[in-house]
Design a protein around this motif. Structure first.
Motif, PDB file in Angstrom:
ATOM      1  N   ARG B 148      -0.626  19.188  10.887  1.00 48.10           N
ATOM      2  CA  ARG B 148      -0.695  18.771   9.482  1.00 48.10           C
ATOM      3  C   ARG B 148      -0.701  17.266   9.240  1.00 48.10           C
ATOM      4  O   ARG B 148      -1.059  16.815   8.159  1.00 48.10           O
ATOM      5  CB  ARG B 148       0.496  19.376   8.720  1.00 48.10           C
ATOM      6  CG  ARG B 148       0.418  20.890   8.616  1.00 48.10           C
ATOM      7  CD  ARG B 148       1.751  21.447   8.140  1.00 48.10           C
ATOM      8  NE  ARG B 148       1.682  22.891   7.999  1.00 48.10           N
ATOM      9  CZ  ARG B 148       1.860  23.744   9.009  1.00 48.10           C
ATOM     10  NH1 ARG B 148       2.107  23.290  10.224  1.00 48.10           N
ATOM     11  NH2 ARG B 148       1.791  25.053   8.803  1.00 48.10           N
ATOM     12  N   LEU B 149      -0.230  16.480  10.215  1.00 41.99           N
ATOM     13  CA  LEU B 149      -0.084  15.046   9.959  1.00 41.99           C
ATOM     14  C   LEU B 149      -1.065  14.211  10.764  1.00 41.99           C
ATOM     15  O   LEU B 149      -1.451  14.597  11.866  1.00 41.99           O
ATOM     16  CB  LEU B 149       1.339  14.594  10.303  1.00 41.99           C
ATOM     17  CG  LEU B 149       2.472  15.245   9.510  1.00 41.99           C
ATOM     18  CD1 LEU B 149       3.812  14.723   9.978  1.00 41.99           C
ATOM     19  CD2 LEU B 149       2.306  14.975   8.014  1.00 41.99           C
ATOM     20  N   SER B 150      -1.403  13.027  10.202  1.00 50.48           N
ATOM     21  CA  SER B 150      -2.307  12.129  10.923  1.00 50.48           C
ATOM     22  C   SER B 150      -1.553  11.406  12.020  1.00 50.48           C
ATOM     23  O   SER B 150      -0.318  11.439  12.076  1.00 50.48           O
ATOM     24  CB  SER B 150      -2.891  11.113   9.956  1.00 50.48           C
ATOM     25  OG  SER B 150      -1.946  10.093   9.738  1.00 50.48           O
ATOM     26  N   GLY B 151      -2.284  10.720  12.882  1.00 51.60           N
ATOM     27  CA  GLY B 151      -1.692  10.034  14.015  1.00 51.60           C
ATOM     28  C   GLY B 151      -0.526   9.123  13.658  1.00 51.60           C
ATOM     29  O   GLY B 151       0.557   9.246  14.222  1.00 51.60           O
ATOM     30  N   ALA B 152      -0.731   8.199  12.707  1.00 49.80           N
ATOM     31  CA  ALA B 152       0.317   7.235  12.375  1.00 49.80           C
ATOM     32  C   ALA B 152       1.510   7.904  11.715  1.00 49.80           C
ATOM     33  O   ALA B 152       2.661   7.570  11.981  1.00 49.80           O
ATOM     34  CB  ALA B 152      -0.250   6.160  11.459  1.00 49.80           C
ATOM     35  N   ARG B 153       1.246   8.866  10.824  1.00 47.55           N
ATOM     36  CA  ARG B 153       2.328   9.543  10.096  1.00 47.55           C
ATOM     37  C   ARG B 153       3.244  10.316  11.042  1.00 47.55           C
ATOM     38  O   ARG B 153       4.428  10.482  10.775  1.00 47.55           O
ATOM     39  CB  ARG B 153       1.767  10.491   9.038  1.00 47.55           C
ATOM     40  CG  ARG B 153       1.158   9.728   7.880  1.00 47.55           C
ATOM     41  CD  ARG B 153       0.541  10.663   6.869  1.00 47.55           C
ATOM     42  NE  ARG B 153      -0.162   9.897   5.843  1.00 47.55           N
ATOM     43  CZ  ARG B 153      -0.229  10.261   4.572  1.00 47.55           C
ATOM     44  NH1 ARG B 153       0.345  11.372   4.170  1.00 47.55           N
ATOM     45  NH2 ARG B 153      -0.887   9.528   3.715  1.00 47.55           N
ATOM     46  N   LEU B 154       2.697  10.815  12.114  1.00 48.07           N
ATOM     47  CA  LEU B 154       3.507  11.527  13.097  1.00 48.07           C
ATOM     48  C   LEU B 154       3.865  10.625  14.275  1.00 48.07           C
ATOM     49  O   LEU B 154       5.001  10.634  14.751  1.00 48.07           O
ATOM     50  CB  LEU B 154       2.733  12.756  13.613  1.00 48.07           C
ATOM     51  CG  LEU B 154       3.419  13.613  14.657  1.00 48.07           C
ATOM     52  CD1 LEU B 154       4.801  14.060  14.197  1.00 48.07           C
ATOM     53  CD2 LEU B 154       2.566  14.828  14.984  1.00 48.07           C
ATOM     54  N   GLY B 155       2.906   9.822  14.698  1.00 44.08           N
ATOM     55  CA  GLY B 155       3.100   9.037  15.918  1.00 44.08           C
ATOM     56  C   GLY B 155       4.188   7.990  15.802  1.00 44.08           C
ATOM     57  O   GLY B 155       4.997   7.842  16.724  1.00 44.08           O
ATOM     58  N   VAL B 156       4.227   7.261  14.687  1.00 39.49           N
ATOM     59  CA  VAL B 156       5.196   6.169  14.567  1.00 39.49           C
ATOM     60  C   VAL B 156       6.642   6.704  14.563  1.00 39.49           C
ATOM     61  O   VAL B 156       7.471   6.246  15.366  1.00 39.49           O
ATOM     62  CB  VAL B 156       4.878   5.286  13.332  1.00 39.49           C
ATOM     63  CG1 VAL B 156       5.936   4.209  13.156  1.00 39.49           C
ATOM     64  CG2 VAL B 156       3.494   4.645  13.505  1.00 39.49           C
ATOM     65  N   PRO B 157       6.958   7.698  13.702  1.00 40.53           N
ATOM     66  CA  PRO B 157       8.337   8.225  13.795  1.00 40.53           C
ATOM     67  C   PRO B 157       8.631   8.903  15.133  1.00 40.53           C
ATOM     68  O   PRO B 157       9.764   8.887  15.594  1.00 40.53           O
ATOM     69  CB  PRO B 157       8.431   9.219  12.633  1.00 40.53           C
ATOM     70  CG  PRO B 157       7.066   9.442  12.143  1.00 40.53           C
ATOM     71  CD  PRO B 157       6.246   8.288  12.570  1.00 40.53           C
ATOM     72  N   ARG B 247       4.941  14.291  -3.858  1.00 44.38           N
ATOM     73  CA  ARG B 247       3.750  13.436  -3.992  1.00 44.38           C
ATOM     74  C   ARG B 247       3.492  12.563  -2.754  1.00 44.38           C
ATOM     75  O   ARG B 247       2.597  11.716  -2.778  1.00 44.38           O
ATOM     76  CB  ARG B 247       3.933  12.508  -5.193  1.00 44.38           C
ATOM     77  CG  ARG B 247       3.991  13.236  -6.503  1.00 44.38           C
ATOM     78  CD  ARG B 247       4.152  12.218  -7.604  1.00 44.38           C
ATOM     79  NE  ARG B 247       4.285  12.854  -8.895  1.00 44.38           N
ATOM     80  CZ  ARG B 247       4.539  12.200 -10.013  1.00 44.38           C
ATOM     81  NH1 ARG B 247       4.680  10.890  -9.978  1.00 44.38           N
ATOM     82  NH2 ARG B 247       4.647  12.831 -11.157  1.00 44.38           N
ATOM     83  N   MET B 248       4.306  12.729  -1.741  1.00 41.36           N
ATOM     84  CA  MET B 248       4.202  11.859  -0.557  1.00 41.36           C
ATOM     85  C   MET B 248       2.791  11.822   0.031  1.00 41.36           C
ATOM     86  O   MET B 248       2.320  10.782   0.473  1.00 41.36           O
ATOM     87  CB  MET B 248       5.180  12.327   0.522  1.00 41.36           C
ATOM     88  CG  MET B 248       6.618  12.069   0.197  1.00 41.36           C
ATOM     89  SD  MET B 248       7.055  10.332   0.384  1.00 41.36           S
ATOM     90  CE  MET B 248       7.134  10.236   2.140  1.00 41.36           C
ATOM     91  N   THR B 253      -0.745   5.540   3.606  1.00 39.60           N
ATOM     92  CA  THR B 253      -0.160   5.914   4.896  1.00 39.60           C
ATOM     93  C   THR B 253       1.043   5.047   5.252  1.00 39.60           C
ATOM     94  O   THR B 253       2.076   5.548   5.697  1.00 39.60           O
ATOM     95  CB  THR B 253      -1.233   5.808   6.009  1.00 39.60           C
ATOM     96  OG1 THR B 253      -2.251   6.750   5.728  1.00 39.60           O
ATOM     97  CG2 THR B 253      -0.646   6.119   7.379  1.00 39.60           C
ATOM     98  N   TRP B 254       0.943   3.713   5.029  1.00 43.10           N
ATOM     99  CA  TRP B 254       2.054   2.840   5.434  1.00 43.10           C
ATOM    100  C   TRP B 254       3.328   3.179   4.677  1.00 43.10           C
ATOM    101  O   TRP B 254       4.432   3.077   5.214  1.00 43.10           O
ATOM    102  CB  TRP B 254       1.663   1.361   5.310  1.00 43.10           C
ATOM    103  CG  TRP B 254       1.536   0.847   3.887  1.00 43.10           C
ATOM    104  CD1 TRP B 254       0.415   0.821   3.120  1.00 43.10           C
ATOM    105  CD2 TRP B 254       2.577   0.284   3.087  1.00 43.10           C
ATOM    106  NE1 TRP B 254       0.676   0.296   1.890  1.00 43.10           N
ATOM    107  CE2 TRP B 254       2.006  -0.064   1.838  1.00 43.10           C
ATOM    108  CE3 TRP B 254       3.923   0.038   3.286  1.00 43.10           C
ATOM    109  CZ2 TRP B 254       2.738  -0.633   0.817  1.00 43.10           C
ATOM    110  CZ3 TRP B 254       4.652  -0.539   2.259  1.00 43.10           C
ATOM    111  CH2 TRP B 254       4.068  -0.868   1.035  1.00 43.10           C
TER     112      TRP B 254
END
Lengths: 193, 284
Positions: B148-157, B247-248, B253-254
């Motif tokens: 469900r999540l893009s690379g940055a939204r999942l990868g960074v956390p 609404r997130m 993305t940032w």
């Protein structure tokens, strides 16, 4: 017939007479007195100084037969988790997976396989099991003395020092900052069993 | 090893190896017309990055008697599983079967020595079931997030959790296990950077679950990671779901990454506080 009886009598006499003599000639076996024994080690730290430690739990037996060294035997076990370097944090580190992994390998053991009289003691070859790896090593064991303990029982003491490479036993993490060569001194006092 | 050498082995080497493998294998896969080649390449990249870093830090002995020496084998097997699942995705029951098998393998590799006759730390059946359920729940959670999540939204956390685990393991009595967690996080970082705008690559999930799981279990059983800290670290990825709330999804993305980071830092921070408080200091 009478000669046969005579022979049997002689045989019985020999057996009865010699058996106790053989028993008394056999080496006495001593059980390790952990309170008066020590396993101490030294290892280089950052190639500049020596860090010292000891193991507080040691068990085992030994027998030293001066007349027939090959009849001597040595068997010792050390509880890895009893390592004590005088610092709780360092002890936690040493007991963990980086070094001894005391939960997986709770015991260090040595069992002699052959003993021969050497120049200043006995050359003892045996199997050392450390970190789950068993390898043959030869050490020089020096008898320190025999005597009577405070309760009147016979006691005897032996010493040995040797150096081993921890990486030979699969303890290969942090080699460099912590030395590979470990100098070990084992001083044992045993009470006659 | 000098501090510079340690940094090189822990961070640079796995990052560069994973990146190169990701680029090379992805290119080759696409050229060969393999469907979902990027997913397979990511699984291979993270697996290779980890194994290379592990070998540089703690050259594993063979046969792998010490449980830590078994982890690169598990990472390798998980990478193969990730590649196979990416290239030939089967029905959902095969996914569950694979998860169960890999979880059982991780548990038996890590806990097997405790069933030796001489062991005084034999885990109970209840403990084994709990460890298995935690691993399966983590797997399901990460797969769901990766869907469900893009690379940055999942990868960074995810990197926050990875490096959080590394610090917690160092504090809990094992520099090597902490470094190995950082190795895995560095390999994952290469994948995250190369795929920043793309969906998370599902093929890496088995590698991350098996390897992070093995490192955490190793530290909990054989080092001194407190159970409470282990639970906080394992549950940290659940905080990533914050990015799917209300609404997130419509935010930039940032902003989503920032909010998710805050949510993730709560369990990671708790875990670190628990690990620090349970650890004796060198001055004591």
């Amino acid at each position: 017939m009478s000669r046969r009886f005579a022979s049997l009598g002689l045989a019985l006499a020999l057996v009865c007479g010699l058996a106790p003599a053989r028993e008394s000639a056999a080496a006495d076996t001593y059980a390790v007195d952990a309170v008066h024994s020590a396993v101490v080690f030294r290892i280089k730290h950052m190639n500049t100084s020596h860090s010292w430690g000891r193991f507080n739990e040691l068990t085992g037996t030994f027998a030293l037969d001066e007349a027939s060294p090959s009849q001597s035997h040595f068997e010792f076990q050390v509880k890895t988790g009893s390592v004590d370097t005088g610092n709780a944090k360092r002890d936690q580190h040493i007991k963990g997976p980086d070094f001894f992994n005391a939960t997986q390998f709770p015991t260090i053991s040595f069992k002699s396989t052959s003993v021969a009289k050497g120049a200043d003691g006995y050359d003892v070859t045996g199997e050392l099991t450390l970190h789950g790896v068993t390898k043959p090593i030869t050490v020089k064991i020096v008898p320190v003395g025999v005597g009577k303990g405070p309760t009147g029982g016979s006691i005897a003491g032996i010493d040995t020092s040797f150096t081993l490479k921890r990486s030979d036993f699969g303890m290969n993490k942090m080699v460099g900052p912590v030395g590979d060569d470990v100098w070990v001194n084992v001083s044992i006092e045993g009470g006659k069993k | 090893m000098s501090p510079a050498g340690m940094m090189l082995a822990t961070l640079v080497l796995p990052f560069v190896s994973a990146g190169l493998v990701m680029i090379g294998a992805g290119w080759l896969g696409r050229r060969l017309g393999i469907e979902r080649a990027d997913h397979a390449a990511a699984a291979l990249a993270v697996g290779v990055g980890y194994v290379v870093g592990h070998a540089a830090i703690a050259s594993p002995t063979f046969p792998p008697l010490d449980v830590t020496d078994r982890i690169p084998w598990l990472a390798g097997l998980a990478a193969i599983l990730g590649i196979l699942e990416s290239i030939w995705p089967g029905p959902s029951w095969t996914l569950w079967e694979n998860r169960l098998l890999l979880t059982a393998l991780v548990l038996s590799a890590l806990l097997g020595p405790l069933f030796a006759e001489s062991s005084e730390n034999r885990p109970s059946t209840v403990c084994l079931v709990v460890y298995g359920l935690i691993a399966l729940a983590s797997w399901t959670n990460l797969s769901g997030l990766a869907d469900r999540l893009s690379g940055a939204r999942l990868g960074v956390p995810l990197l926050t959790v990875g490096f959080g685990i590394a610090i917690a393991l160092v504090v809990s009595g094992s520099l090597a296990l902490g470094q190995l967690s950082a190795v895995l996080a560095a390999a994952v970082a290469a994948m995250v950077l190369l795929k920043l705008g793309s969906p998370m690559l599902l093929g890496t999930v088995p590698v991350m679950v098996a390897t992070f799981g093995a490192l955490l279990l190793n530290s909990f059983i054989y080092a001194a990671l407190p159970a409470s800290a282990a639970v906080a670290l394992v549950s940290a990825p659940a905080a990533f779901w914050v990015s799917r709330l209300g609404r997130m999804e419509r935010l930039a993305t940032w902003k989503v990454v920032l909010v998710t980071e805050f949510a993730t830092l709560i369990p990671v921070g708790i875990a670190l506080a628990l690990a620090f408080s349970a650890s004796p200091g060198y001055a004591e």
